[in-house]
Design an enzyme around this catalytic site. Structure first.
Site, mmCIF file in Angstrom:
data_model
loop_
_atom_site.group_PDB
_atom_site.id
_atom_site.type_symbol
_atom_site.label_atom_id
_atom_site.label_comp_id
_atom_site.label_asym_id
_atom_site.label_seq_id
_atom_site.Cartn_x
_atom_site.Cartn_y
_atom_site.Cartn_z
ATOM 1 N N ASP A 1 0.830 -1.190 0.000
ATOM 2 C CA ASP A 1 0.000 0.000 0.000
ATOM 3 C C ASP A 1 0.875 1.256 0.000
ATOM 4 O O ASP A 1 1.838 1.353 0.770
ATOM 5 C CB ASP A 1 -0.901 -0.017 1.244
ATOM 6 C CG ASP A 1 -1.840 1.156 1.316
ATOM 7 O OD1 ASP A 1 -2.703 1.278 0.440
ATOM 8 O OD2 ASP A 1 -1.704 1.959 2.257
ATOM 9 N N GLU B 1 1.783 -0.347 -5.052
ATOM 10 C CA GLU B 1 0.893 0.759 -5.365
ATOM 11 C C GLU B 1 1.824 1.960 -5.498
ATOM 12 O O GLU B 1 2.252 2.543 -4.503
ATOM 13 C CB GLU B 1 -0.140 0.984 -4.262
ATOM 14 C CG GLU B 1 -1.132 2.073 -4.614
ATOM 15 C CD GLU B 1 -2.117 2.354 -3.483
ATOM 16 O OE1 GLU B 1 -3.285 2.680 -3.785
ATOM 17 O OE2 GLU B 1 -1.724 2.267 -2.305
#
Length: 693
Positions: free
Chosen positions: A350, A387
């Protein structure tokens, strides 16, 4: 001082502290480790001047024993002590550290605050979902013993090019009553759906955060609805699975239910990826809770301004200082643990761009952490997916430091294909680049099209159904007056906002969803989609359902029967992708003389892609040696609002075109022979062809 014989029958000195026999421990084994008749406790702090071990009886607020580490039990900055006579079933533990307190220097030591072990393998305090058991000293750790029997277990080790990733939320996947599982909202509930996942055809599940988190942090009530930190992107601890995701109390069993789930998924050919959050923690900024890292070494674990405040590149109050050697080591140790003890197949990081920021927040050219993970031997078979952006404005899609190991969530694929598929035909040049694997982005340090995780939907944003049912986000239930969530949705409601019974609108919506599915499954790169898209699950226009632990976020399994035709289409498109290797990668040259990828447009004879291009055709061609056949697949796409005519390429006399699917037809028809090369592509539709000898 006492004397006790060790296993070598030699005499070793023991000390006594608070009624317990103790001795110096193993300084290079972080956390708490069960030994025969004893437990080894090891922690480190650069700034602390002393350390205490607190022992609690289960569910009691005050410790029954406090053991201060003798100064000679400290080597360098590491405290280590073996405590004899402990039964790991009977206690929980925490630490207290003393040291200087100077906010501007980032030093927040407080000898009165119990601290959670950063290396804790199991955490207590949140075992019942949504119920905060106590306020102060909530987080304590348990000692676990790894006794899971993996048997003759073997991981699938699927090639990157073969992956079809299914992103899901463990609780939301089966919490709705319509799921009809015995243990809704748990790892066990997910295990009950393995047969469904096999039928769908996906071969990798990406689990939204399962690290221990506190869903009650920031809980509030809006219009009578309790809002929680449902998604779980605020980790309390990186090594411990979320105890509230288990169907039964697993005291001291170290993730038995999760390990059983992973083994069962792998045995069915499905890999397991974890969505890991190493960019921030649940401790937040100056106003956030004091859980663990703030008390161990606040100025090391977090990026701080010169005034001692928290940099906030995560958008969640703080930013983990990932490239400090101590934090870097913790992250590596954590990933090693999940790979070796839980046999995890891969990780999605993330806001991964934060992992490449220096201690002052500036982006690094060659971030040591990212390179270390890419080249780490234990992680050698683990998939690494970034990401490639963060909340501080750093956007690295196509420029993320990769070392030929990292793949990326391709945010440009999502954005450009969303715009194109809703009718912005002038974006054809950009759309084609994304469909054929984004060769403009993934060169050099990347691994070609396998670097591109292609997605149109994920947990963050509209579902596939909502993408063609709403022009605007509808996040009012979140309590922020619809100001949260992205405004850049690139969606289209097909004429009516939200739910409708208007037949023509519904026909168009389902056609556009079929287009999206077909394009996703026929794109070079790794397809990923959000759980429930395959049967038109809706979040009622909420594109930021992070706090919605209710039917807004839960999958409504009754839609599987209601939309069974669309589910069948989705399933058949996954099957088609698996059957045709040429979609996934280059094969040897085709005898028909085509290149591996061939582009056709409404601009003959040179097939130039322009902003006036009304339709596009993409031909993948090659000889599949494993199946000893010519593998030719032709995707035709018309996002324009009028019908378009095109001609399929000429083939040798031994080959014939077959229609696999046309999205203008709600009934799925496959393997229909094409006798005429001229074909009419209906408005806003797509068609898929392949060859047979």
């Amino acid at each position: 001082m006492n004397l006790k014989k060790d296993n070598s029958d030699s005499m070793m000195p023991l000390d006594e502290i608070s009624g317990f026999l103790v001795r110096p421990g193993f300084y290079d084994v972080n956390g708490a480790t069960a030994l025969p008749g004893a437990v080894n406790f090891t922690v480190h702090s650069n700034g602390a001047t002393s350390c205490e071990l607190l022992l609690f009886h289960r569910k009691e607020e005050e410790p029954y024993a406090i053991l201060k580490f003798p100064e000679r039990y400290r080597i360098g900055k590491v405290y280590s002590m073996i405590v004899f006579g402990l039964n790991i079933e009977e206690f929980e533990y925490a630490f207290r550290l003393d040291g200087p307190k100077d906010f501007k220097r980032g030093l927040l030591f407080d000898p009165k605050k119990p601290l959670l072990d950063p290396y804790a393998k199991a955490v207590t305090g949140q075992s019942v979902w949504g119920v905060q058991q106590q306020k102060d000293g909530l987080y304590r750790a348990r000692v676990v013993r790894n006794n899971f029997d993996w048997g003759d277990f073997g991981q699938p080790l699927l090639p990157m090019s073969d992956l079809i990733i299914y992103e899901l939320h463990v609780r939301g996947f089966t919490k709705h009553p319509s799921s009809n599982v015995s243990h809704p909202g748990t790892f066990a509930g997910l295990m009950e759906k393995i047969s469904y996942l096999k039928e769908l055809g996906i071969n990798a599940v990406e689990l939204m955060p399962i690290f221990e988190f506190d869903e009650t942090l920031g809980k509030r009530e809006i219009d009578g609805n309790l809002l929680l930190d449902y998604w779980g992107y605020n980790p309390v601890n990186f090594f411990a699975p979320n105890t509230s995701y288990t169907s039964a109390n697993e005291y001291n069993r170290e993730g038995q239910e999760l390990k059983t789930l992973i083994r069962s998924l792998n045995e069915n050919g499905i890999e397991v990826f974890l969505d890991v959050v190493f960019n921030h923690t649940a401790e937040g900024n100056e106003n956030g809770p004091f859980i663990s890292f703030k008390g161990f070494d606040n100025n090391i674990y977090y990026m701080l301004t010169p005034e001692g405040h928290y940099y906030n590149f995560s958008g969640c109050g703080n930013t983990l200082n990932c490239n400090h050697p101590i934090v870097q080591q913790m992250i590596v140790d954590c990933l090693h643990y999940w790979v070796t003890d839980y046999r995890i197949d891969g990780f999605r990081f993330d806001l991964a761009s934060i992992l490449g920021r220096n201690e002052d927040g500036s982006p690094m050219k060659n971030p040591p952490l990212l390179e270390r993970l890419a080249l780490d031997p234990i992680l050698g078979n683990a998939k690494l997916i970034a990401e490639a952006w963060d909340a501080g404005g750093l956007y690295q899609v196509g420029s993320f430091p990769a070392w030929k190991r990292w793949a990326e969530w391709n945010g440009k694929y999502r954005d450009e294909l969303r715009s194109y598929l809703k009718g912005e035909y002038w974006r054809a040049p950009e759309a084609v680049k994304r469909i054929i694997g984004s060769p403009d982005l993934y060169q050099g340090a990347y691994i070609g099209s396998n670097s591109s995780v292609n997605f149109l939907t994920c947990h963050d944003g509209f579902t596939l159904y909502d993408l063609y049912s709403y022009n605007e986000k509808h996040n009012e239930p979140n309590g922020w007056n619809n100001t949260d969530g992205s405004n850049d949705n690139r969606s289209w409601n097909c004429g009516i906002e939200g739910e409708t019974e208007e037949k023509e609108v519904l026909i168009l919506r389902f056609r556009l969803m079929r287009n999206a599915c077909m394009v996703l499954m026929c794109s070079r790169g790794i397809p990923m989609f959000f759980a429930g898209d395959e049967f038109c699950n809706t979040q009622y226009g909420n594109n930021n359902a992070y706090c919605q632990d209710n039917p807004i976020s839960w999958l409504d399994w009754s839609l599987l029967e209601k939309n069974k035709d669309f589910f069948e289409f989705f399933k058949q498109m996954i099957r088609f992708r698996k059957e045709h290797t040429i979609i996934r990668k280059d094969l040897s040259a085709s005898v028909c003389g085509f290149s591996s990828i061939n582009i056709y447009t409404s601009n003959p004879p040179d097939n130039q892609l322009t902003h006036e291009t009304k339709w596009i055709g993409i031909l993948y061609a090659g000889h599949d040696e494993d199946k000893d056949r010519e593998d030719l697949v032709y995707l035709a796409l018309n996002v324009y609002w009028e019908d378009q005519q095109f001609s399929l390429p000429n083939l040798s006399s031994s080959l014939q075109w077959f229609l696999y699917a046309d999205t203008s037809d709600s009934c799925f028809t496959k393997e229909q022979p094409i006798l005429e090369l001229n074909y009419t592509l209906k408005a806003r539709s797509a068609a898929l062809f392949f060859v047979k000898e």
